[in-house]
Scaffold this motif. Structure first.
Motif: not given
Length: 270
Positions: A69-86
């Motif tokens: 919880p003290s960290g951060h993750v930036l997840a990038t893609d051309l299509q982000t629909g498959r990342l909804a679970s995050l």
């Protein structure tokens, strides 16, 4: 910058009905080794990480577990629909981003990771420079791309599925894919001024497994182009798919080359 139409067709085709399964079976092959390397790099609580080409999100999810919880993750893609679970993970942010054209935050990340993305892109030196600028002093750039020369090597015969490999990867090369992408990564990272090392790993794939399914999906996706080019006919492709589905068959994957470069400066935690 504009990519050739054929490259967009192979690499960035979110409309293909089986693309989600293709991404997830790719994760089944490569995630274990990637996760081991995160541990070896010491990725841990409080780290700020960038995952480029996040796909279905498995790598971003593992990074979120490691940074806490003290960290951060930036997840990038051309299509982000498959990342909804995050979305349920407060330390994860998902953003649509085109690495070929758009800048990244400067000096913002302890880790920048990308797997099987760079080898498909034009002007890779500029892309690597963009990644390097996004690292904090002491930050780590971790790139993973393949050498396809080992694919389908098998005890069954010297030429097991080699006609399939040559046809599919030949067309991919015409579309911009570099069959020695992992080798190029190391040279680009060194040229960008980072202290870098590289290693390769391969997976022995069993026919009929989730890992084998990835290669079957790849061949199904490439089938129309292979047949249209007159390289193989449908009967040969059907036979190859049956060989891939046979649990008595085992073959070698590509070699995934992991390049790790560190930006000069104080290492995190020191």
């Amino acid at each position: 910058m504009t990519s050739p139409p054929a490259q967009r067709e192979y690499v960035f085709d979110p409309s293909w009905e089986q693309e989600t399964e293709r991404l997830r079976t790719n994760e089944a092959i490569w995630d274990p080794g990637t996760f081991e390397r995160f541990a070896a790099l010491g990725v841990g609580p409080g780290w700020r990480c960038l995952e480029i080409g996040a796909g279905s999100g498995s790598v971003a999810r593992r990074l979120a577990d490691r940074v806490g919880p003290s960290g951060h993750v930036l997840a990038t893609d051309l299509q982000t629909g498959r990342l909804a679970s995050l979305a349920s993970l407060p330390q994860v942010e998902t953003v649509r981003h085109d690495l070929r054209e758009e800048e990244l935050p400067e000096a913002a990340f302890d880790l920048v990771h990308s797997r099987m993305v760079l080898q498909h892109l034009p002007d890779r030196a500029a892309v690597v420079d963009r990644m390097v600028r996004s690292l904090r002093p002491g930050g780590v750039l971790f790139l993973e791309d393949t050498d396809s020369s080992t694919l389908f090597r098998s005890f069954l015969s010297e030429d097991f599925l080699q006609d399939v490999r040559a046809a599919g990867y030949g067309l991919m090369r015409e579309s911009g894919h570099d069959p020695r992408g992992g080798h190029v990564d190391l040279q680009l990272v060194l040229a960008a001024g980072l202290d870098a090392t590289a290693e390769g790993r391969a997976v022995m794939v069993r026919g009929g497994s989730d890992q084998a399914r990835h290669y079957m999906l790849w061949l199904e996706f490439m089938r129309p182009r292979i047949v249209a080019a007159g390289l193989l006919d449908d009967a040969r492709i059907d036979a190859a798919l049956a060989e891939m589905a046979d649990p008595s068959h085992h073959w070698l994957s590509q070699v995934l080359i992991s390049t790790v470069g560190r930006r000069r400066g104080a290492e995190r935690g020191r």
